[in-house]
Structure formats: structure tokens, C-alpha cells
Design an enzyme around this catalytic site. Structure first.
Site, short mmCIF file in Angstrom:
data_model
loop_
_atom_site.label_atom_id
_atom_site.label_comp_id
_atom_site.label_asym_id
_atom_site.label_seq_id
_atom_site.Cartn_x
_atom_site.Cartn_y
_atom_site.Cartn_z
N LEU A 64 0.82 -1.22 0.00
CA LEU A 64 0.00 0.00 0.00
C LEU A 64 0.85 1.27 0.00
O LEU A 64 0.32 2.37 -0.18
CB LEU A 64 -0.95 0.01 1.20
N HIS A 180 10.39 -14.13 1.86
CA HIS A 180 10.70 -13.82 0.47
C HIS A 180 12.00 -14.58 0.22
O HIS A 180 13.08 -14.12 0.58
CB HIS A 180 10.90 -12.30 0.34
N ASN A 279 9.85 -9.27 -8.85
CA ASN A 279 10.74 -9.94 -7.92
C ASN A 279 9.93 -10.89 -7.04
O ASN A 279 9.09 -10.42 -6.29
CB ASN A 279 11.43 -8.87 -7.06
N ASP A 306 0.73 -9.67 -4.58
CA ASP A 306 1.99 -8.89 -4.56
C ASP A 306 1.78 -7.58 -5.31
O ASP A 306 2.67 -7.11 -6.04
CB ASP A 306 3.17 -9.68 -5.14
N HIS A 310 4.15 1.33 -8.64
CA HIS A 310 5.35 2.15 -8.71
C HIS A 310 5.04 3.41 -9.50
O HIS A 310 4.16 3.42 -10.37
CB HIS A 310 6.48 1.40 -9.42
O1 DOR Z 1 8.00 -7.37 -7.41
C1 DOR Z 1 8.08 -7.05 -6.24
N1 DOR Z 1 7.83 -5.80 -5.81
N2 DOR Z 1 8.44 -7.99 -5.35
C2 DOR Z 1 8.72 -7.68 -4.05
O2 DOR Z 1 9.06 -8.55 -3.32
C3 DOR Z 1 8.61 -6.29 -3.58
C4 DOR Z 1 7.71 -5.51 -4.43
C5 DOR Z 1 7.79 -4.03 -4.15
O3 DOR Z 1 7.82 -3.62 -2.98
O4 DOR Z 1 7.79 -3.26 -5.11
#
Ligand code: DOR
Length: 428
Positions: A64, A180, A279, A306, A310
Site C-alpha cells: 500500500l 521472500h 521480484n 503482490d 510504482h
Molecule cells: O515485485 C516485487 N515488488 N516484489 C517484491 O518482493 C517487492 C515488491 C515491491 O515492494 O515493489
């Protein structure tokens, strides 16, 4: 008194085993009755013919971003995205700024979630302070605040000794340690899955073993401590094998997989689309098949998003510079159904009943029965839509599914008898 009658829905309720067409009457905050010929007086009828009515979804893995990266997402925008995805509860990841490693941050996120009121927000806390992998957080104190899941997600707890202690505390306080899984030395500087495609595309690879060695180690530690281990965003077939074997031995190990890892593979990175940088990375076609098989046979208990929004500036860069992650709340159902051959019962179980059980959320995940809280979602399992055809509620534009057509559309979501989504639109 508010009374709603969902008429002619296919009630899919894994917790009770119910899967048949029926009517569902909701009165105020609870399910009042289920069946045919219910008393319609004073009810608002909602035509649900051809639709699925299920327990609201529960996401074990949501970013979030608040506090700290409110430009990327807030508790409010993420909650709205969750409701639109059919969710009534979620577990918020602690890799915020500051990290959710103290009571103060946990209380802040809980309060923001309550204030927004679109979905029950359950903050996860970090296992180690600052996600640095060394000093443990106050697991007991945080558990008393209601924290049910601890994770250093996007970092892996590298130290076996720290992991052992965390699992011991987890056992004492009956909470879950979510890992993780990514061994540091094997994963240095990685950009994608190691294999034919990393060599072809000229990107640095991380082998599947980087995940599996940690999964194997943590399973051994879970066996020793009897603490509850959860493997999150499982990506490798080897991990599925290890988890299956651990479960066969009666260990307290659970796991989830994302809709995107059930969908994409390393080969899909040919266009260097940064929205596909996640990731852990997308792995081989064989890995993806193992993940799907793990979902089918229950080795992978839950499908978790997940959801990782961004900012544009973090994705409109060279592939290797892009922050890993894709949004996922608003596409989860369609993506899961697509990857699971449209198996509605399976998708609902993995997205509601099972994650609710892992988090110990009695109010969520069904059973849908008289007297139970009306935490519900209603969707059209056959309706197609193009991802991106309408704006996301999430602030994140970085969806791996952009431009794809998904089948499965959320029409209504109800949190304790109140619509958070109605006719496909967020309320309030
Ligand atoms: O793809 C990912 N983004 N994997 C993660 O483990 C963290 C996450 C992120 O916080 O952007």
C-alpha cells in the site's frame, strides 16, 4: 434496516462446500438467509443470474506504500483498488518508509485502513528492524496489536539463526513468518530468471535454486521449531516440490503464488517491458506449469497479488534500472481464472477461504451462512475486458497485464453488508 436480496446467484463457498444457484439475503451487516423463496418484503432485489457470489477475497500480499511513498499508492487508493478487485480484506506489506517494524507504524496503517473503510486492512510487520536481517522486531508486542503475519518482503531473511528465532517466536505467539525466499550470493545483481532467455537477452540471471535453497532451509527450521512458515510469491517448480514434501510430512508450511507468476514466463521479457520486471522473476514454462499444478493440488494454498504500484519514473527507465513489481488487485480474478482454465471454485478457494485461514480472519473467507458477516463479492466469470480500457483506481499504472483481455469481472463487493463496489463502480 438495509435488506438486499441477491437473486439467482451461483453461490461458490469453499468453506461450506456449497456450489449451487440460490438466493442470498443480506440484512444490515450479516447474511440473513440462503435458499429459494426467501421473504422479499422490504428488500432491494439485485439480479445475480449468471453471476457468481463468493466470500470476499483476501489478499495475503499487498503493497500500500503508505507511509512514505504516497505518490505511488495510499491506503485509500489501494483499498479502493482492492474493493474493485473483489477483496474485503488484505495484508499490507511492511516495506514502507518508515518500515512497519514498530507499534507506531502498525497503528498508523491500521487507523488509515479503518478510516478508509473499504477493505479490512491488516498490516504485516517486519521480521527484522529496518528489514536489515539482523535484530528481530518485538514480535510479541506487535502480535498483541493484532499483527498476524511477519515478513521482510522484498528482502529475504538470510540468516538461518534469525529465521530460527523468528519461527520460535511465531510458534509462541501463533503468528506466521512469511519468507521472500532469495539467497543473497546466488541472486546478486540479477535482472531475470537464469536460463536460455537470460543468455539470449543479455540480462543477468538468477537461478531457481536461489529461491529453493532458502525454501529448503526454512522448511527444515520450521520442522525444528514447529513455527508456521509461509512461502510467499513462490516462483520455482523446485520450491513447489519442497513445499509438497514438507506438507506430506505434516509440517506447518503454507505458500502462495501470484496471478502474474501463474501467467508469464521468462520468454515474455523479449520486449524488455519493465512492467514485466518483478521480484522474484518470471521463470520457465516448466516452472509455470509446476505452479499451476501446485495451485490445483493445494500445495500452493493461496493466490496472492503482490500488488506493487510504482511511480512512472521508476518504470520508464532501462529494464535493469526499473523497480520490480506489477500492480495486481484489479486484475487478480481475471488473471487467476485465465491461468486456472476458468475453474471458478478453485480460484475462489485460493483467493478467499485459504488466505483467510492462513491469516486467521474468522470474518472473511466464508462460510457464507446465516448470521455470518456479509463480506461478499459478486462477479461475472465470463465477462471479458481489456486491461487499461478504463483507468485503474490504484495510483500504479504498472500492470503486467496492460493490453491483455481478461475474463472475469467484479460487479459488486460488500463489506459487512455495505457496498464498497456496486455495478462495477467503487462507492463513496
Ligand atoms: O515485485 C516485487 N515488488 N516484489 C517484491 O518482493 C517487492 C515488491 C515491491 O515492494 O515493489
Amino acid at each position: 434496516m438495509a435488506r438486499f436480496l441477491f437473486r439467482g446467484a451461483r453461490l461458490v463457498d469453499p468453506a461450506s462446500g456449497h456450489d449451487a444457484v440460490t438466493d442470498v439475503l443480506v440484512e444490515d451487516e450479516t447474511v440473513e438467509a440462503i435458499g429459494h423463496d426467501l421473504d422479499r418484503r422490504g428488500t432491494e432485489l439485485i439480479d445475480a443470474e449468471g453471476l457468481v457470489l463468493a466470500p470476499g477475497f483476501v489478499d495475503l500480499h499487498t503493497h500500500l506504500r503508505e507511509p512514505g511513498r504516497e505518490d505511488a499508492e495510499t491506503v485509500e487508493t489501494g483499498s479502493r483498488a482492492a474493493a474493485l478487485g473483489g477483496y474485503t480484506a488484505l495484508c499490507a506489506m511492511p516495506n514502507t518508509d518508515p518500515v512497519a517494524d514498530t507499534a507506531a507504524v502498525i497503528l498508523e496503517v491500521q487507523n488509515l485502513g479503518d478510516k478508509t473503510g473499504l477493505v479490512d486492512v491488516h498490516p504485516a510487520a517486519a521480521i527484522t528492524r529496518g528489514l536489515e536481517g539482523e535484530r528481530m522486531t518485538e514480535i510479541g508486542e506487535l502480535a498483541e496489536l493484532g499483527v498476524r503475519l511477519f515478513t521482510d518482503d522484498h528482502e529475504c531473511v538470510q540468516s538461518a539463526q534469525v529465521m530460527r528465532m523468528a519461527l520460535e517466536y511465531a510458534r509462541a505467539y501463533d503468528v506466521v513468518i512469511a519468507q521472500h525466499a532469495q539467497e543473497a550470493t546466488l541472486s546478486e545483481g540479477w535482472q531475470m530468471h537464469e536460463g536460455y532467455w537470460s543468455a539470449t537477452l543479455g540480462l543477468r540471471g538468477v537461478p531457481a535454486e536461489a529461491e529453493a535453497v532458502v525454501v529448503a532451509r526454512d522448511i527444515l527450521l520450521a520442522g525444528r521449531t514447529r513455527g508456521r512458515l509461509h512461502v510467499t510469491h513462490t516462483s520455482a517448480g523446485l520450491s513447489v516440490l519442497l513445499i509438497r514434501q514438507a506438507r506430506g510430512r505434516g509440517l506447518r508450511v503454507t505458500a502462495d503464488v501470484t496471478p502474474h507468476h501463474l501467467t508469464f514466463i521468462d520468454q515474455d521479457l523479449q520486449g524488455y517491458d519493465t512492467n514485466l520486471r518483478v521480484n522474484p522473476p518470471f521463470r520457465s514454462a516448466e516452472d509455470r506449469e509446476s505452479l499451476r499444478e501446485g495451485v490445483r493440488d493445494g500445495t500452493l494454498d493461496a493466490v496472492a497479488t503482490d500488488h506493487a504500484p510504482h511511480g512512472v519514473e521508476d518504470k520508464e527507465v532501462e529494464f535493469d534500472q526499473a523497480r520490480p513489481g506489477t500492480t495486481g488487485l484489479e486484475t487478480a480474478l481475471g488473471a487467476a481464472l485465465g491461468a486456472l482454465d476458468g475453474d471458478v471454485g478453485l480460484a475462489v478457494a485460493r483467493m478467499s477461504a485459504e488466505p483467510a485461514r492462513i491469516l486467521g480472519l474468522d470474518e472473511h473467507g466464508g462460510p457464507v451462512a446465516p448470521g455470518r458477516p456479509a463480506n461478499l463479492t459478486v462477479f461475472d466469470p465470463t465477462a471479458s475486458w481489456a486491461v487499461g480500457e478504463r483507468p485503474f483506481a490504484s495510483k500504479g499504472r504498472n500492470s503486467a497485464f496492460l493490453g491483455r483481455t481478461l475474463r472475469g469481472r467484479i460487479l459488486h463487493t460488500m463489506l459487512r453488508g455495505r457496498f464498497t463496489v456496486r455495478d462495477g463502480e467503487a462507492t463513496g
